[in-house]
Design a protein around this motif. Sequence first.
Motif, mmCIF file in Angstrom:
data_model
loop_
_atom_site.group_PDB
_atom_site.id
_atom_site.type_symbol
_atom_site.label_atom_id
_atom_site.label_comp_id
_atom_site.label_asym_id
_atom_site.label_seq_id
_atom_site.Cartn_x
_atom_site.Cartn_y
_atom_site.Cartn_z
ATOM 1 N N SER A 44 73.015 4.091 -8.202
ATOM 2 C CA SER A 44 72.215 5.186 -8.738
ATOM 3 C C SER A 44 71.271 4.659 -9.804
ATOM 4 O O SER A 44 71.476 3.574 -10.365
ATOM 5 N N ILE A 45 70.218 5.443 -10.065
ATOM 6 C CA ILE A 45 69.239 5.109 -11.093
ATOM 7 C C ILE A 45 69.055 6.340 -11.975
ATOM 8 O O ILE A 45 68.902 7.453 -11.459
ATOM 9 N N PHE A 46 69.081 6.125 -13.308
ATOM 10 C CA PHE A 46 68.980 7.249 -14.230
ATOM 11 C C PHE A 46 67.827 7.027 -15.198
ATOM 12 O O PHE A 46 67.600 5.908 -15.678
ATOM 13 N N ARG A 47 67.085 8.096 -15.480
ATOM 14 C CA ARG A 47 66.035 8.068 -16.490
ATOM 15 C C ARG A 47 66.238 9.274 -17.396
ATOM 16 O O ARG A 47 66.672 10.326 -16.948
ATOM 17 N N GLY A 48 65.871 9.126 -18.651
ATOM 18 C CA GLY A 48 66.032 10.246 -19.564
ATOM 19 C C GLY A 48 65.672 9.860 -20.982
ATOM 20 O O GLY A 48 65.452 8.676 -21.300
ATOM 21 N N ASP A 49 65.593 10.892 -21.813
ATOM 22 C CA ASP A 49 65.215 10.638 -23.213
ATOM 23 C C ASP A 49 66.249 9.773 -23.922
ATOM 24 O O ASP A 49 65.920 9.051 -24.875
ATOM 25 N N SER A 50 67.494 9.840 -23.478
ATOM 26 C CA SER A 50 68.555 9.104 -24.166
ATOM 27 C C SER A 50 68.406 7.591 -24.035
ATOM 28 O O SER A 50 68.973 6.838 -24.830
ATOM 29 N N ILE A 51 67.653 7.126 -23.022
ATOM 30 C CA ILE A 51 67.510 5.665 -22.855
ATOM 31 C C ILE A 51 66.102 5.210 -23.222
ATOM 32 O O ILE A 51 65.801 4.013 -23.153
ATOM 33 N N GLY A 52 65.243 6.141 -23.603
ATOM 34 C CA GLY A 52 63.917 5.764 -24.060
ATOM 35 C C GLY A 52 62.881 5.765 -22.960
ATOM 36 O O GLY A 52 63.191 5.645 -21.776
ATOM 37 N N SER A 53 61.629 5.885 -23.386
ATOM 38 C CA SER A 53 60.519 5.909 -22.447
ATOM 39 C C SER A 53 60.290 4.527 -21.852
ATOM 40 O O SER A 53 60.437 3.505 -22.526
ATOM 41 N N GLY A 54 59.920 4.465 -20.561
ATOM 42 C CA GLY A 54 59.636 3.200 -19.889
ATOM 43 C C GLY A 54 60.872 2.436 -19.494
ATOM 44 O O GLY A 54 60.777 1.269 -19.108
ATOM 45 N N LYS A 55 62.036 3.072 -19.578
ATOM 46 C CA LYS A 55 63.297 2.405 -19.224
ATOM 47 C C LYS A 55 64.001 3.177 -18.120
ATOM 48 O O LYS A 55 63.765 4.368 -17.905
ATOM 49 N N LYS A 56 64.915 2.474 -17.445
ATOM 50 C CA LYS A 56 65.752 3.112 -16.432
ATOM 51 C C LYS A 56 67.122 2.461 -16.464
ATOM 52 O O LYS A 56 67.255 1.270 -16.766
ATOM 53 N N SER A 57 68.122 3.253 -16.201
ATOM 54 C CA SER A 57 69.490 2.757 -16.148
ATOM 55 C C SER A 57 69.887 2.629 -14.685
ATOM 56 O O SER A 57 69.921 3.620 -13.951
ATOM 57 N N VAL A 58 70.200 1.410 -14.270
ATOM 58 C CA VAL A 58 70.566 1.144 -12.878
ATOM 59 C C VAL A 58 72.059 0.843 -12.818
ATOM 60 O O VAL A 58 72.544 -0.062 -13.506
ATOM 61 N N THR A 59 72.773 1.616 -11.993
ATOM 62 C CA THR A 59 74.203 1.397 -11.812
ATOM 63 C C THR A 59 74.426 0.643 -10.513
ATOM 64 O O THR A 59 74.007 1.098 -9.442
ATOM 65 N N TYR A 60 75.089 -0.535 -10.642
ATOM 66 C CA TYR A 60 75.401 -1.347 -9.465
ATOM 67 C C TYR A 60 76.872 -1.141 -9.109
ATOM 68 O O TYR A 60 77.733 -1.066 -9.988
ATOM 69 N N ARG A 61 77.122 -1.048 -7.827
ATOM 70 C CA ARG A 61 78.508 -0.910 -7.362
ATOM 71 C C ARG A 61 78.861 -2.147 -6.540
ATOM 72 O O ARG A 61 78.128 -2.526 -5.616
ATOM 73 N N PHE A 62 80.019 -2.731 -6.866
ATOM 74 C CA PHE A 62 80.493 -3.934 -6.182
ATOM 75 C C PHE A 62 81.825 -3.626 -5.506
ATOM 76 O O PHE A 62 82.766 -3.154 -6.146
ATOM 77 N N GLN A 63 81.870 -3.849 -4.195
ATOM 78 C CA GLN A 63 83.099 -3.684 -3.439
ATOM 79 C C GLN A 63 83.843 -5.024 -3.435
ATOM 80 O O GLN A 63 83.268 -6.047 -3.045
ATOM 81 N N LEU A 64 85.096 -5.004 -3.861
ATOM 82 C CA LEU A 64 85.898 -6.227 -3.991
ATOM 83 C C LEU A 64 87.009 -6.238 -2.955
ATOM 84 O O LEU A 64 87.631 -5.212 -2.680
ATOM 85 N N MET A 65 87.261 -7.404 -2.382
ATOM 86 C CA MET A 65 88.299 -7.534 -1.361
ATOM 87 C C MET A 65 88.977 -8.902 -1.505
ATOM 88 O O MET A 65 88.305 -9.933 -1.568
ATOM 89 N N SER A 66 90.296 -8.882 -1.534
ATOM 90 C CA SER A 66 91.059 -10.135 -1.615
ATOM 91 C C SER A 66 91.928 -10.272 -0.378
ATOM 92 O O SER A 66 92.529 -9.302 0.090
ATOM 93 N N TYR A 67 91.957 -11.475 0.184
ATOM 94 C CA TYR A 67 92.773 -11.734 1.373
ATOM 95 C C TYR A 67 94.073 -12.471 1.004
ATOM 96 O O TYR A 67 94.864 -12.798 1.881
ATOM 97 N N GLU A 68 94.285 -12.743 -0.309
ATOM 98 C CA GLU A 68 95.443 -13.546 -0.715
ATOM 99 C C GLU A 68 96.449 -12.758 -1.546
ATOM 100 O O GLU A 68 97.656 -12.972 -1.432
ATOM 101 N N ARG A 69 95.960 -11.848 -2.393
ATOM 102 C CA ARG A 69 96.893 -11.139 -3.272
ATOM 103 C C ARG A 69 96.276 -9.807 -3.702
ATOM 104 O O ARG A 69 95.067 -9.598 -3.560
ATOM 105 N N THR A 70 97.136 -8.961 -4.246
ATOM 106 C CA THR A 70 96.662 -7.701 -4.817
ATOM 107 C C THR A 70 95.940 -7.992 -6.124
ATOM 108 O O THR A 70 96.337 -8.879 -6.889
#
Length: 800
Positions: free
Chosen positions: A749-775
């Motif tokens: 997702s991408i967020f813009r608003g007064d709380s982060i200031g003009s000319g800025k954007k907050s980008v949320t990255y999501r990472f899917q993690l998978m292990s084949y050896e252990r929990t």
Amino acid sequence: MKLSVNWLNDFIPLNSIPLSNVLEKINTSICEIDDLEEYHEHLSNVISVKLLSLDKHPNAEKLQITTCTDGQKNYQIVTGATNISVGDIVPLALPGTKIDGKEIIASELRGISSEGMYCSEKELGLAQVSSGVLIFPSNTNLGKSVRSIFNWEDQILTIDNKSITHRPDLWSHFGFARELASQLSLPILFDPLQSTAKFESGNDSLEVVKNSNGHAYFVCSIQQIKISNSIPKIKSRLERCGIRSINNVVDVSNYLLLEVGQPTHFFDRSKLKNNTFSIDFAKPDESFLLLDETSPKLTNDILLIRNGNDPVAIAGVMGGKESSVTDSTTSLVLESAIFKREDVRKSIRKSGIRSESAVRYEKGLDTATCLPVINRALQLLSENGQDNFKVFSPQGFNNSSEKLVKINTTMDFLISKLGKVISFDEVESILKKLGFVIQSSDKKNLEVTVPRFRHNYDVTIEEDLVEEIGRTIGYASIPIKPISLAVETPLRNPLRELERKLKGIFSSTLGFHEVFNYSFSSEHESMIEGEIASSILGIANEMPKEHSVLRTSLFPGLIRQAASNQDRFDSINLFEVGRTYHKSGGPQELASEKRWLSFIKLSNAKQNDLQSIETEFVLFRNQFSDVFYILNMKGFEWSKSNFNYLHPNASLQLSYEGKKIAEFGLLHSRFADQYDLKRRAFIGKIDLIALLSLWERDGRKSYFKTPSQFPQGQLDLSLLLDETAPSETYLDAVHKLNLPELAEGFVHSIFRGDSIGSGKKSVTYRFQLMSYERTFTQERFKDLSDTLVKLAKDSGFQLR
């Protein structure tokens, strides 16, 4: 088209065969029947009665009590009619009769019983307005039904016009009867085209200019005419076929139209300013008053009949009002002509007039009937109340009197095409009944001469003879046989495979609907993707301006489809697989053809809700990326690009190993406004030719991994970026770390608003993690999180 069964019996003994058998033969061997109805069946219980007494009603001032008789039984009727007297013969509707949707019943009117209702002309369908009860002539037989009195005891066949559009010979009672005679092995009792007439010597000063504008044109002068009503037979037959009776001259022309299928026209000789007739094309914007009271402006491709220089009719379509027959007419000019069907069709289209005559002319009539129809017209005039009239010799020309169509064929060809073994004698018998002439010296090779009423556009090739034989013997009699052919492995078509796979992904996985648009476009629309005019391929036989070139883009059609449906559905997701055409070389070089899958998706957000639109954009980009994951092509990359039809800040290109295979973005607002789109649109396309070679090489590789036995993990990280900074930069850096547990990373997702200031954007990255050896342990989650955070800081990104 309506056909009177009673009228058909004039020409063939149709009554000798059960009507059900006749209908079955028509449906299986000739054409389709839409309906069969008893003409005015509801008037069978309306009979002629004679008034015996007439008294005032004791309880109603405006009603009268009458007694009447049908010759055998007396009836008491209460009526409000004021125009009847004792001794009048009038129509009586008995109880059970339905008139104007209401059923007549025996009832009491102010205490006096009434056994029916006297009928007016309006109630019997004889007039639009009537002032009282219809009074029959004094010699009318009593007890007869109105159907019998007015010759309405008939059955009317309604033929599906579409099923005989290729058979102009069937558009008349005699033509249809002639066809039935051949199919049912019935004799022809009467041929109206064999009629004879006596002509006065000379042409009465009439002349016809011969030219090639028509196939044939004849006129003749008729003197000492008296206008009156038609005889009951002609008047009734016209009404049964839906034509209003006018007078004893015009009715003959309409009667001929229905009887033999060739239009004719009568001019009032006294209203014509010249004795010369010609067939000529109209002048631009020329006009004259027609029989339907209109004066359309004509174009120079509409064919006219001229009297001298004056137009008096649109050839084959409609006559002029000023030269029409009226009650004062005493002399006539009878016209019998055959025009080119192409010219009549143009006149219909340009003038917007589609008369009964034009319907027949546009099918392509033969000139052999022109003079016989004049003879028949004169015979009908004599029968229809014209006594001692004088008619002068016809004047005119026939440009195709020598035309003859002969078809050479063989028995082997007929049998192979028919799918049934049939003997020469059967073939000869069938074709002779249909009017064909057969010549053969060895009963193997045939020369077939087509009858003149069939040889214009109808029966012209060998296959037409097969159809004639097949429909006559009945298609049901042809045995069903399996097709004999070799079973071979079909050649592989990789492009078709790719198209089918993509169609399945877009329709099933992404929820899109496939559409099909014309391959034609306008020159203006063809420039949507920046195409230049010199590379657009025009159509030689140009159609309307909006379809004057071959399309160079699939987008205009998709955008129009979306615009026309945007108010009908909440979600609009459309795609099309098609070709575009591009002229890149010199005038002698062939144009190139490209194949695309193009798509459009309308946003569900409001036009000015940029944050929601951006969220949709990111989500749909991820869904579009899934298309290539499903195709097993995982090495693709998104990069910012600049396509003139896309918004400059929402224009992406997808590449695979440096080769561009797809475009995607937000449709530029200038095009959205041009097509009246009320919502923002995401559009894109896949180059199928570019994708094919890469998919053939990598798409069939197996990337299968045994599913992990351990639960999956998920990690989100939000970074503060400049508005203009690409969001993919950080993802590229993460992928270069080659973390073993990282299965997938994407912008969530991408967020813009007064709380982060003009000319800025907050980008949320999501990472899917998978292990084949252990929990995953808390410690490992922290290590991965610290690694990603450290990478962000080292790369100059600010955490949120």
